[in-house]
Enzyme design. Structure first.
Site, PDB file in Angstrom:
ATOM      1  N   LYS A  52       0.960  -1.331  -0.076  1.00 18.82           N
ATOM      2  CA  LYS A  52       0.098   0.008   0.010  1.00 18.82           C
ATOM      3  C   LYS A  52       0.917   1.091   0.067  1.00 18.82           C
ATOM      4  O   LYS A  52       0.549   2.073  -0.638  1.00 18.82           O
ATOM      5  CB  LYS A  52      -1.028  -0.154   1.155  1.00 18.82           C
ATOM      6  CG  LYS A  52      -2.006  -1.124   1.010  1.00 18.82           C
ATOM      7  CD  LYS A  52      -2.802  -1.457   2.200  1.00 18.82           C
ATOM      8  CE  LYS A  52      -3.712  -2.493   2.275  1.00 18.82           C
ATOM      9  NZ  LYS A  52      -4.132  -3.285   3.477  1.00 18.82           N
ATOM     10  N   GLN A  96      -4.305  -1.936   9.886  1.00 13.64           N
ATOM     11  CA  GLN A  96      -4.276  -3.250   9.070  1.00 13.64           C
ATOM     12  C   GLN A  96      -4.680  -4.116   9.929  1.00 13.64           C
ATOM     13  O   GLN A  96      -4.542  -4.252  11.285  1.00 13.64           O
ATOM     14  CB  GLN A  96      -2.604  -3.340   8.990  1.00 13.64           C
ATOM     15  CG  GLN A  96      -2.398  -4.770   8.028  1.00 13.64           C
ATOM     16  CD  GLN A  96      -3.310  -4.905   6.706  1.00 13.64           C
ATOM     17  OE1 GLN A  96      -3.093  -3.838   5.964  1.00 13.64           O
ATOM     18  NE2 GLN A  96      -3.727  -5.837   6.431  1.00 13.64           N
ATOM     19  N   ASP A 119     -11.324   2.565   4.298  1.00 15.00           N
ATOM     20  CA  ASP A 119     -11.688   0.987   4.350  1.00 15.00           C
ATOM     21  C   ASP A 119     -13.218   0.544   4.312  1.00 15.00           C
ATOM     22  O   ASP A 119     -13.497  -0.433   3.928  1.00 15.00           O
ATOM     23  CB  ASP A 119     -11.117   0.545   5.540  1.00 15.00           C
ATOM     24  CG  ASP A 119      -9.922  -0.642   5.080  1.00 15.00           C
ATOM     25  OD1 ASP A 119     -10.010  -0.929   3.868  1.00 15.00           O
ATOM     26  OD2 ASP A 119      -9.155  -1.002   5.879  1.00 15.00           O
TER      27      ASP A 119
END
Ligand SMILES: NC(=O)c1ccc[n+]([C@@H]2O[C@H](COP(=O)([O-])OP(=O)(O)OC[C@H]3O[C@@H](n4cnc5c(N)ncnc54)[C@H](OP(=O)(O)O)[C@@H]3O)[C@@H](O)[C@H]2O)c1
Length: 301
Positions: A52, A96, A119
């Site tokens: 990422k 994460q 997200d």
């Protein structure tokens, strides 16, 4: 043989469009920023965070990589999230998954500023998806599946889509997304899971099968109607002594046999995976644009 839906090629198309948008934002002195927080040193999570960060740099985004020790307390992590919520250079924040056991993931997700929740896991963003309010953020993997279908010219409107799996990361938001009364949606959606009866019968009635169950090679030719589209979200490790790492990654679909029957199919790797990162970048640019609009309107502009 089925048409191969190449996620890498389609992700590159997304990046080409994003580069134009990012360049345009930069002409006004604005650089979209993404912060990725990693707690602990799980190798798979580390690899995701690295890719990422790398993609942010390739696109010229401001990238913040926050690596915290596995012993980090929930309070300490919440404090870092609050800092990022306040940081005007950060438009998107991602913590994460999975965090170490002392951290309750739901608490952290709720602490994120919804306007930076790229997200799309924050309750208010899930509510917006359910309500059909497109100002929210849709989780990246479902968004990537939809984009793969659209870019491959596969009609979603009116199609019967069978989604295998009902997780909050993939199955459930994907069902909400594709059943919306909106462009690139309007599907008839059926969701199946581990308690579903007559699963092969249901999947055989689908125009589009999307597998997100985490079971290697579960979807066989008998699950798929001839000519159907098959999207494979699964990422599963299977032992393979012939590889350097001793394993290889496979999907939830038995690719070789299903590809002889399907009309179109995604490979693993190289299908949904690249699209997930592309959609994260796209959500970050969207968050940045929305922040710019909010700042202008707060000044009465
Ligand atoms: N490509 C990407 O970027 C990406 C992103 C996210 C996830 N993934 C992959 O996608 C897969 C699913 O991830 P997830 O996070 O959604 O998994 P998850 O949270 O474990 O959910 C799995 C879902 O599949 C259902 N299921 C499991 N076994 C089944 C079976 N034999 N028959 C029918 N349904 C079954 C479960 O049913 P119950 O609800 O009844 O337990 C559950 O709803 C994993 O392989 C994951 O690695 C890939």
């Amino acid at each position: 043989m089925a048409q191969l839906i190449d996620g890498r090629v389609i992700a590159e198309r997304v990046y080409a469009q994003l580069r134009v948008e990012i360049a345009e934002l930069k002409t006004r002195g604005i650089t979209p920023g993404l912060a990725v927080v990693l707690v602990g040193d799980d190798p798979a999570s580390r690899a995701y965070v690295r890719s990422k960060d790398k993609m942010c740099r390739e696109l010229g985004l401001h990238s913040v990589k926050l690596e915290l020790p596995a012993s980090t307390s929930q309070e300490a992590l919440l404090a870092r999230v609050e800092e990022l919520n306040r940081d005007p250079a950060v438009h998107g924040i991602l913590v994460q998954s999975p965090p170490p056991p002392q951290i309750e993931e739901a608490v952290i997700v709720r602490a994120l500023d919804p306007a930076k929740d790229v997200d799309g896991f924050q309750p208010s963003n899930i509510a917006k998806l359910a309500l059909g309010d497109d100002s929210g953020f849709v989780p990246c993997t479902p968004l990537g599946c939809q984009r793969l279908l659209v870019e491959s010219g596969i009609e979603i409107s009116g199609a019967h889509v069978v989604v295998l799996g009902r997780s909050m990361i993939v199955g459930k938001p994907l069902a909400l997304l594709l059943m919306q009364k909106a462009k690139h949606a309007n599907a008839t959606v059926t969701v199946v899971h581990s308690r579903s009866r007559n699963l092969p019968e249901i999947t055989r009635s689908a125009d589009i099968v999307i597998a997100a169950i985490g079971q290697a090679h579960f979807v066989k030719a008998e699950h798929v109607r001839a000519g159907a589209t098959v999207i494979d979200v699964g990422i599963n490790r299977v032992e393979d002594a012939s590889t350097k790492r001793g394993y290889r990654l496979v999907g939830d679909v038995a690719f070789d046999e299903v590809a002889t029957k399907a009309g179109a199919i995604t490979p693993v790797p190289g299908g949904v995976g690249p699209m997930t990162i592309a959609m994260l970048m796209s959500n970050t640019v969207k968050a940045c644009r929305q922040a710019e609009r909010a700042a202008l309107s707060s000044r009465g502009l």
